[in-house]
Design an enzyme around this catalytic site. Structure first.
Site, PDB file in Angstrom:
ATOM      1  N   ASP A  33       0.973  -0.929  -0.007  1.00 57.09           N
ATOM      2  CA  ASP A  33       0.078   0.055   0.158  1.00 57.09           C
ATOM      3  C   ASP A  33       0.795   1.155   0.030  1.00 57.09           C
ATOM      4  OD1 ASP A  33       0.420  -0.244   2.393  1.00 57.09           O
ATOM      5  OD2 ASP A  33      -1.228   0.000   3.809  1.00 57.09           O
ATOM      6  N   ASP A  50      -2.752  -2.288   6.489  1.00 64.25           N
ATOM      7  CA  ASP A  50      -2.730  -1.219   8.002  1.00 64.25           C
ATOM      8  C   ASP A  50      -4.057  -1.960   8.418  1.00 64.25           C
ATOM      9  OD1 ASP A  50      -3.153   0.296   6.307  1.00 64.25           O
ATOM     10  OD2 ASP A  50      -1.945   2.014   6.825  1.00 64.25           O
ATOM     11  N   ASP A  84      -7.794  -4.556   4.649  1.00 65.04           N
ATOM     12  CA  ASP A  84      -6.154  -5.122   4.573  1.00 65.04           C
ATOM     13  C   ASP A  84      -6.528  -6.783   4.900  1.00 65.04           C
ATOM     14  OD1 ASP A  84      -5.506  -3.011   2.780  1.00 65.04           O
ATOM     15  OD2 ASP A  84      -4.735  -2.086   4.915  1.00 65.04           O
TER      16      ASP A  84
END
Length: 1006
Positions: free
Chosen positions: A431, A741, A745
């Protein structure tokens, strides 16, 4: 002594003597007593309960509540019982907690609460003792057989030669067996202790609490009963408690109940929160009522066994290898046993005097039994050496060492399999925010209408009405907070980086008084932010004029679609038609192209909404999302981490593809990816390299599989898109690592081969779904984990090569000697000593090699590469062939070549064999590089183990003659042994020039 009295015309006066309490504590007590008086009036019939609640806080203690009653209250989820306690605020008062300011939180207060209610720690199952690991080692079948043989050898030896000398053979086997057990048990015990320490670190997470009106982050272990805890999406509830205030709170209680449906939490119907559950939507403040073993989770975990027999993927492959080699070893041992027995009973075996060892007419039954036991012991010892039981030990040592060193490099492995699997990674899906960037957001641009406003002109150029709306929108529509200890102190902002940046901008540039704005409005309804909507909204009523307003905040293009008008700098409202929208879209694209995250603020004044009754519960209508007025656009800058570009280059150089998956728009994603080196020059314009999540989602399954390798950046992705990307990559044979995070996810982290969560900004759900926690949220640490993963895999391969060289040589020598001469040149004790060098000391030496930069030059291992490669077979066979040739020459021609007797010859065979392994241990340091001594001075443990092995070998040969069946050697003979063994080095150097075929050979062995 102070006295506080309360009373009115309808109640008796209540007097309370308090010894020297602070004004804050006096206020708490006063509040609690007032509440107790109300309870007296409302619950007059329940005289016993009234009597109990009126005896409040004698001697400054929590006498009206105790941890047992609070635990039962939560466990039973009984609203009637909660009302009997005076409701949520009644319990808060009894616990001396203010719902807004929290507890006082000084050392004395914390100590008192810990003493009354316990600490927020859980009792663990007793750690496995050293004796447990010794007992586990004794359960090994080969060890049991060896012990049986040792017992028989002791019995017959003492009977034949007397107690003084008859115990040598059996005692030597016993001593060697116990030595192996002791060393392996100690290694496993230390690893168990190390893993316990790592588990403690992984459980020590930070939570946000309110104490004396100030939000602060503390360790989960420091939470006490009475604390006010702030919860947001993705957090794990740290203790049992009650809902104080918040909006749209939903929790996942599947860990407690097994039910997958999310549970809605509210102050009216279900205010009960349990430790171990997870927040999936909304935010709230919670009053902690039970901690540690008093929580429902604590009671459950006390009855759960924590033992796990789960094997890592590499260990499964090692077990296959062990099984294959073990079968070969058993076959060789059986042949040796058969040959020796046939030779013995046919009279072809000679005793020490050169006579036949077996004579059907003269040999006594005890002598036959002794000889048979010796033959069986020799065969069993071959099995012990052949079976590579040291492989699990090597894996354990390597992982323990690597996990410890990775902690220093800001990475904590939660699962043993993660270290080894990371070495095989072929693709990393990362990410953006906080991983590639610093996650330190700051508002650098502000647009109102189609005009960019300079920082120093916010107040002077903007209409006061617009400024007021901006202040109100930021203050009310946020999950963050602002705290100022005193008028001269700086403001302290809490919340997500985006929330903190916007709050800081409003306070510093717009002079917003967040606390005052919050007090002047009452929140009617909240739409919390999530990864699907990418926006949040709030419905608020102003106390001054009783008007109701809607404020939205979120991704600029999302909020823009909801607007039908916009404010300009002078406060005029203008229509937002398609042409005007295109102008705003270009502004947003321009900000995104400059790596800015674009956030839009929108507002609408609405008519007072009618509220309807639904089962006695008031429900507000959904917040309007249409015909809003755009207030302004904020450009937030989150700079890239300076070390990220180098880390991306390192990964690419190592053959690992890096893909960025982000929720930001395409322009921001392109800018960041180019800055980080994920996109090469020219790739930013490629439709195959950069796509949006919706585009990828709408591909057919075949199209996705064709294009997934070419994608470098996926923008505007949803959690489903990220999961879909991981699934496609794995189907194509990639070993995928994923960073994340957020709670959203979690599916991708679980689906990936290696899930990497963020230790600072990562939610508890993300951490729990991951295999490795990146403690500093830095992509550079991901590259470091990759290097360590390859180091783990490489170290295990080194050990396998070293160990199998010993196996092949020992098996072949004993087999040939047994068939040709009827005796085994290496005795049971000697083979057990070699086994100790090979399994325990060898594993410890080779497992602690640090990963080198050369490892990052090799392509990733992937899924299909065999554990024993062709390069390893080449090195192994070269060394084993040399050792076999030398040792068989000494075995059959040693007496004539060196002019020595039988016993010295056998000692030379044993000594050369051990020294060859010591020299070959240096060769095993590198599978391909010709210079095996590079960096050896940094590995003090390796050099120390080699030194200790040499010392032990000298002691075995020179001082333990009877134990090891050896004879003392002269200096010349020692020099001869060292010279023969040292020739392993030039052989190891020359053989690495030999090319190897690409196709795996002997793949059935691993």
């Amino acid at each position: 002594m102070s006295s506080i009295s309360f009373g009115n015309s309808n109640s008796h006066e209540i007097s309370l003597d308090v010894p020297h309490i602070t004004p804050i504590k006096r206020w708490h007590i006063a509040f609690a007593v007032i509440y107790s008086s109300r309870a007296f009036l409302s619950l007059h019939k329940e005289s016993k309960l009234v009597h109990k609640r009126c005896e409040i806080f004698p001697d400054n203690e929590f006498s009206t509540v105790d941890k047992t009653s609070l635990a039962l209250l939560l466990k039973e989820k009984n609203p009637d019982q909660l009302r009997a306690f005076g409701g949520i605020h009644g319990i808060a008062s009894a616990l001396e907690t203010d719902a807004k300011l929290g507890i006082h939180g000084d050392c004395e207060d914390i100590a008192r609460r810990n003493e009354a209610f316990g600490s927020n720690t859980y009792a663990k199952h007793p750690a496995k003792s050293f004796l447990h690991f010794i007992w586990e080692a004794f359960k090994d079948l080969t060890i049991v057989i060896l012990l049986g043989c040792a017992a028989l050898s002791l019995a017959f030896g003492i009977k034949e030669n007397g107690p003084k000398e008859g115990w040598y053979d059996g005692g030597s086997i016993l001593f060697a067996v116990f030595l192996v057990i002791a060393v392996s048990s100690l290694s496993n015990y230390r690893q168990s202790r190390q893993f316990d320490k790592l588990s403690k670190v992984s459980n020590d997470v930070e939570v946000e609490v309110v104490r004396t009106g100030r939000r602060q982050r503390i360790s989960i272990f420091e939470i006490v009963v009475g604390d006010v805890v702030c919860l947001k999406i993705g957090d794990q509830v740290p203790a049992d408690g009650l809902f104080l205030d918040g909006h749209s709170l939903q929790v996942d209680e599947s860990s407690m109940t097994g039910e997958s449906d999310h549970v809605e939490i509210s102050s009216r119907q279900n205010p009960f929160l349990f430790a171990g559950t997870k927040v999936v939507d909304g935010y709230a403040k919670m009053l902690v009522t039970s901690v540690g073993m008093s929580t429902t989770w604590g009671l459950m975990t006390h009855q759960i066994s924590l033992d796990s027999s789960e094997q890592t993927p590499l260990q499964a492959r090692l077990n296959k290898l062990t099984s294959s080699i073990g079968k070969v070893g058993l076959a060789v041992a059986f042949l040796v046993l058969l040959v020796l027995l046939v030779r013995y009973f046919t009279g072809n075996t000679k005793d020490r005097n050169g006579n036949k060892a077996f004579n059907a007419k003269k040999t006594e039954s005890d002598d036959i039994m002794n000889s048979v036991v010796g033959i069986v012991a020799a065969a069993v010892t071959i099995v012990v050496v052949a079976i590579p039981e040291g492989l699990p030990l090597a894996v354990t040592l390597t992982l323990a060492y690597s996990m410890k060193r990775m902690m220093a490099d800001k990475a904590m492995a939660r699962k043993l399999s993660a270290c080894e699997t990371m070495g095989s990674a072929t693709t990393i899906c990362t990410d953006k925010t906080g991983t590639l960037t610093l996650n330190q957001m700051k508002v650098t641009e502000f647009w109102i209408g189609q005009e960019s406003i300079q920082k120093e002109a916010y107040i002077s150029l903007l209409d006061s009405c617009v400024v007021d709306l901006l202040r109100e929108g930021v203050a009310l529509n946020t999950t963050g907070s602002v705290y100022r200890p005193n008028p001269v102190s700086k403001f302290e902002f809490s919340g997500s980086p985006t929330e903190k940046a916007i709050l800081s901008w409003a306070v510093d540039e717009l002079n917003a008084d967040v606390e005052e704005l919050t007090r002047s409005c009452s929140i009617q309804h909240v739409e919390t932010f999530n990864s699907e909507k990418k926006r949040s909204g709030v419905l608020a009523r102003r106390e001054v004029d009783s008007t109701t307003h809607v404020h939205w905040k979120g991704a600029a293009e999302m909020v823009l679609e909801m607007c039908s008008s916009y404010y300009d700098a002078s406060g005029l409202t203008k229509d937002l038609n398609d042409k005007e929208k295109e102008k705003f879209e270009r502004i947003i694209e321009g900000m995104a192209a400059s790596s800015l995250r674009c956030i839009a603020l929108a507002h609408k004044k609405v008519e007072v909404e009618e509220e309807k009754e639904n089962n006695g519960e008031k429900e507000s209508k959904r917040i309007t999302e249409e015909k809003l007025t755009l207030l302004g656009l904020l450009g937030l800058k989150d700079p890239c981490r300076p070390e990220v570009r180098r880390a991306v280059e390192d990964c690419r150089h190592a053959g690992v593809n890096v893909k960025m998956i982000t929720g930001d728009n395409v322009f921001t994603a392109k800018a960041i990816a180019t800055e980080c080196g994920i996109l090469k020059p020219g790739q930013a314009m490629s439709s195959e390299a950069v796509i949006e999540g919706s585009e990828f989602r709408n591909y057919t399954a075949k199209e996705r599989m064709e294009k997934v390798d070419k994608i470098c950046v996926m923008a505007r992705s949803s959690p489903f898109d990220k999961l879909l990307m991981v699934q496609c990559l794995r189907q194509k044979g990639h070993v995928v690592a994923v960073t994340g995070d957020g709670t959203n996810d979690a599916p991708a982290l679980k689906e990936a081969d290696i899930g990497l969560s963020m230790g600072i900004q990562g939610t508890e759900v993300a951490k729990e779904s991951s295999d490795i926690v990146i403690l500093d949220d830095n992509f550079a640490s991901v590259a470091t984990v990759l290097r360590w993963g390859r180091g783990v895999y490489n170290n295990i391969q080194k050990f396998i090569q070293f160990q199998q060289t010993v196996n092949v040589a020992a098996l072949f020598i004993n087999f040939v000697a047994a068939i040709s001469s009827g005796e085994v040149p290496l005795t049971a004790v000697q083979l057990l000593w070699v086994n100790l060098i090979m399994d325990t000391l060898g594993a410890l030496a080779l497992a602690t090699e640090q990963p080198t930069e050369e490892l990052m030059e090799n392509p990733p291992v992937g899924r299909s590469e065999p554990l024993i490669t062709n390069i390893m077979w080449r090195n192994l066979f070269a060394q084993a062939t040399y050792q076999i040739a030398v040792l068989l020459s000494i075995q059959f021609e040693g007496k004539s070549m060196f002019g020595v007797n039988e016993k010295v010859k056998n000692t030379l065979v044993f000594n050369v064999f051990v020294l060859c392994q010591i020299f070959n241990e240096f060769n095993a340091r590198s599978l391909e590089k010709k210079n095996v001594f590079k960096g050896i001075e940094r590995n003090k443990l390796f050099l120390g183990i080699v030194g200790v092995t040499i010392v032990f070998q000298v002691v075995m040969v020179e001082f333990l003659k009877r134990f090891a069946s050896t004879e003392r050697l002269s200096l010349g003979q020692w020099g001869l042994c060292v010279g023969i063994a040292a020739f392993s080095w030039p052989i190891g150097w020359v053989v690495k020039f030999i090319p190897v075929p690409q196709k795996p050979i002997l793949s059935f062995l691993g």
